[in-house]
Structures are given as C-alpha cells and as structure tokens.
Design an enzyme around this catalytic site. Structure first.
Site, mmCIF file in Angstrom:
data_model
loop_
_atom_site.group_PDB
_atom_site.id
_atom_site.type_symbol
_atom_site.label_atom_id
_atom_site.label_comp_id
_atom_site.label_asym_id
_atom_site.label_seq_id
_atom_site.Cartn_x
_atom_site.Cartn_y
_atom_site.Cartn_z
ATOM 1 N N SER A 187 0.794 -1.226 0.000
ATOM 2 C CA SER A 187 0.000 0.000 0.000
ATOM 3 C C SER A 187 0.827 1.277 0.000
ATOM 4 C CB SER A 187 -0.946 0.000 1.190
ATOM 5 O OG SER A 187 -0.231 -0.165 2.390
ATOM 6 N N HIS A 215 -5.359 -3.475 -2.504
ATOM 7 C CA HIS A 215 -5.025 -2.532 -3.583
ATOM 8 C C HIS A 215 -4.927 -3.210 -4.943
ATOM 9 C CE1 HIS A 215 -4.530 1.065 -1.171
ATOM 10 N NE2 HIS A 215 -4.068 0.249 -0.230
ATOM 11 N N LYS A 246 -11.984 0.622 -1.604
ATOM 12 C CA LYS A 246 -11.019 1.349 -2.448
ATOM 13 C C LYS A 246 -11.564 1.384 -3.878
ATOM 14 C CE LYS A 246 -7.522 -0.018 0.868
ATOM 15 N NZ LYS A 246 -7.641 1.125 1.757
HETATM 16 C C1 LIG Z 1 -3.083 -3.286 2.162
HETATM 17 C C2 LIG Z 1 -4.327 -2.903 2.897
HETATM 18 N N1 LIG Z 1 -5.041 -3.853 3.497
HETATM 19 C C3 LIG Z 1 -6.181 -3.570 4.161
HETATM 20 C C4 LIG Z 1 -6.646 -2.272 4.250
HETATM 21 C C5 LIG Z 1 -7.881 -1.981 5.016
HETATM 22 O O1 LIG Z 1 -8.955 -1.810 4.174
HETATM 23 P P1 LIG Z 1 -10.224 -0.948 4.640
HETATM 24 O O2 LIG Z 1 -9.893 0.480 4.386
HETATM 25 O O3 LIG Z 1 -11.327 -1.485 3.820
HETATM 26 O O4 LIG Z 1 -10.401 -1.228 6.098
HETATM 27 C C6 LIG Z 1 -5.932 -1.248 3.629
HETATM 28 C C7 LIG Z 1 -6.458 0.149 3.653
HETATM 29 O O5 LIG Z 1 -6.177 0.983 4.380
HETATM 30 C C8 LIG Z 1 -4.747 -1.558 2.948
HETATM 31 O O6 LIG Z 1 -4.027 -0.593 2.368
#
Ligand SMILES: Cc1ncc(COP(=O)(O)O)c(C=O)c1O
Length: 399
Positions: A187, A215, A246
């Site tokens: 991310s 992502h 996202k």
């Molecule tokens: C790699 C990754 N996994 C999980 C999440 C968590 O997702 P969510 O925003 O739906 O809680 C994020 C987002 O912040 C992320 O970047």
C-alpha cells in the site's frame, strides 16, 4: 512531568506525545473534504487536484452505485439492526457474498465491515498460540494486528524475498500449522508481491497461503479480480482478502475461499460475530460496483494509461518513485519533515499528495504517496506534474 500534573490529569502524557510528533514534523491535521470525492476536489476550502484517494475507478460517485444505494434506503431503511449472526443478515448481504465468490472464482465468500476487519478477524480466527505466521515485512497493519491477536508466533521475512521465505519454511518445518501471508500490492510502495513463487513455496511446505488484495481488487487481473487472477493462480491461494472501500468505491472487506473456510469464519471471526453488519445501501452499492467492473472495462484501461502517463512524467522530472508497478506511486523524500513540507507546499499550489512518515513507513523513508485514478483527465495529470516540478525544484528534491 511533575507528579502533581500527572495526578490532576492522568492523560497529560498524551500532550507530551503530541508535542514530540510536532517536533518531529509528524503532526498532521486532518484534511477535510467538502463535496464529493473526485479527481479535483475541495479540501480545507481549497480546490486541489486529488492524488490521495483510493478511488481508483471513480466509483464513489458512479450513478449506478448512487441509484442502488438510494433504492436500498427507500426499500429497506438505513441500518441492518444487528450483527450478522443474530438478526443482521439481509438478503442483500447473502447476494453480495455469492456475487463476490463468483467474481473471485472461489466456492464462497464472507463480507466484513472493512478490509481491516477482514484481515485482522481472519488471521486471529484461524491461528492460535501453537501456530506460526510468516509475514512480509511491509504487510498492512491489519495483518500485523490480526497476527498479534491470534497469539501465534510471528516470523517476518524480508520484503518480496521468496528465498528468505523458503529458508524460514525449512527452519520451521516442525510447526504443524503455518500461514504464509503477503499483501498482493503493497500500500505504501505500489509494488506487487511475487505471488507465483510465494504460493508455490507455501504449497510445497504444506502452509496456508493468504493474500491481502486490498489494492489489487479492481486494479489487477481480469475485470479487477486481483493478483490471484493476474498471476493465473486460481485454486492455489487458500485465502483471498479484498476491500470494498477502495476501487469498489464503497466500504467493507471480504474473504474469498473454500466453503469450509467461510463457514468457519461465520462461527469464529470476531468482527463478524460482534459488530453490526453493513447498512443495506452499502451492500446494494457494492453489488452495483461489481456490475460496473464487468460492464465498463474501459475504466481499468484508463486507470492504467493514466498511471503510465503520470509515472513516466515523474521519472522524466527525476523523482525517485521506488519500485512501484501499480497506480500507487510513492515519491521518495527521506526525512519526514521535508516530506510534510513538500506536501504542504504542493497543497498551497493546488495539488493534494499526502506526506507519509513513521510509523506508516520506516524512519528515513518518508515520502509522498500518490494514486492516480481512472477519472483524472490528462490535463489534470500534466498540471499535477508541473506543480510537482516547481515545488520539487524549490525544495531541491529534484535538481
Ligand atoms: C493493504 C491494505 N489492506 C487492508 C486495508 C484496510 O482496508 P479498509 O480500508 O477497507 O479497512 C488497507 C487500507 O487501508 C490496505 O491498504
């Protein structure tokens, strides 16, 4: 800190911690969005080109998703009224789970309130104190928290290093239950996990293979099916996590996998058991988003052509964009205070590119994190590059 101050305000240590953040240039005010999440948006009363959202495909404002949400509110109300395991499982929740399973080509899926809850809830549910988690060093915080909650032992392998993972798997062969876990797309760096090698190692050593495709969902693979599809690994990854927050443009997370995995999570994943399910509007908008992924492939094509245009521009200007291969493009700066100053100056000039420092990334690796979307115009991207060039030169980040 005097004893008297501590006695009068037992939370005074928080003010000290905040002063420390300010001294290190890491204190951030929340930027406030007025209006819609769009490629050019109004944050803190200023119109800025927005390179900071995860709205990869522009679905947060898609008419079909809006209509679906409004219809659900009219027909079903605004809340689900309960956790899933008591009275909060609606037809729409079940329909969304079936839809995701078909999309991901798995037997079943379960939806959580967020991607965070999906990762943390799943890792903590399937592993216990006698087990072992082998985790890439740059995995998302929700994986790390889930790993801690599980009480399993954790061994971290160097970022995207299958050889090191292989050695760890050999060393730990005596542990009965092991989980290999990686982000599909990282991310903060935008690079892609070497999924073929990692999945093959997990399989060869009898370990469970799990990927967090937050992502990659809506970004990689056919119609945005994620890294498993991108690498042709259907059937070789036991647990796939994705988000609905996202590229899908709404809110939520899911796990896709075998029927038994999903039924087990229905019984043991704590966010599923102990936190209220999505309002019907959320589930309904997510269902519409999966229709859009299939019916408007040009959005993903546009996302990638915009990504290429922007990345090529940054490289031409001499910015260090790390190892990114996806729409997440970091602009490496180094020290946090310089990254934050860079971000603030860009903002004053009309470009929102968030500065990221410790603890989100390692000390000395502060950066701007940019994400272009399918809905940015070429003119917006070129304008963003020109602002980056001016401010980057004035701060001597490029010469
Ligand atoms: C790699 C990754 N996994 C999980 C999440 C968590 O997702 P969510 O925003 O739906 O809680 C994020 C987002 O912040 C992320 O970047």
């Amino acid at each position: 800190m005097t004893r008297a101050t501590e006695t009068s305000n037992p939370l005074s240590f928080l003010d000290e911690a905040l002063s420390q953040l300010r001294a290190e240039g890491l204190y951030r005010k929340l930027r406030v969005l007025s209006g819609e999440q769009r490629p050019t948006s109004r944050f803190d009363s200023r119109e800025v080109i927005n390179l900071s959202s995860n709205n990869y495909l522009g679905l947060t404002t898609h008419p079909k998703l809006r209509e679906a949400a409004l219809r659900a509110v009219k027909e079903l109300g605004v809340g689900s009224g309960s956790v899933r395991t008591i009275a909060g499982t609606m037809d729409l929740h079940m329909e969304l789970e079936r839809r995701i399973a078909v999309f991901k080509k798995t037997e079943a899926s379960v939806v959580f309130q967020s991607g965070f809850a999906a990762n943390a809830g799943t890792v903590a549910a399937i592993l216990g104190k006698d087990d072992l988690i082998l985790s890439d060093e740059l995995n998302h915080a929700s994986i790390i928290d889930g790993a801690r909650l599980s009480r399993a032992a954790i061994r971290v392998f160097p970022h995207r290093d299958p050889a090191a993972l292989g050695r760890l798997l050999e060393e730990t062969a005596s542990v009965k239950r092991r989980l290999v876990i990686t982000d599909g797309v990282f991310s903060m760096d935008g690079d892609i996990a070497p999924m073929r090698e990692i999945a093959a190692l997990a399989r060869a050593h009898g370990a469970i293979m799990m990927v967090d495709d937050a992502h990659a969902s809506g970004v990689l693979g056919q119609a945005g099916r994620g890294t498993v599809d991108h690498f042709g690994l259907h059937g070789q990854v036991d647990i796939q996590v994705g988000t609905l927050s996202k590229a899908i443009g709404v809110l939520g997370g899911y796990v896709a996998g075998s029927q038994s995995l999903i039924e087990y999570l229905y019984h043991r994943a704590r966010p599923f058991l102990f936190s209220t399910s999505h309002p019907p509007a959320v589930a309904s908008a997510c269902l519409a988003a999966f229709d859009v992924l299939e019916s408007e492939p040009e959005r993903i094509e546009r996302l990638w052509s915009n990504t290429k245009r922007f990345k090529d521009g940054l490289k031409r200007l001499g910015f260090d964009t790390g190892l990114s291969e996806t729409p997440i493009t970091p602009i490496m700066v180094g020290e946090a205070d310089l990254a934050m100053k860079f971000s603030d100056r860009l903002f004053e000039r009309g470009l929102f590119a968030q500065g990221i420092g410790f603890p989100t990334v390692a000390k000395g690796k502060a950066r701007l994190r940019t994400i272009v979307t399918a809905t940015h115009t070429e003119a917006e991207l070129d304008r963003a590059l020109s602002i980056l060039e001016d401010v980057g030169r004035s701060l001597e980040i490029i010469r």
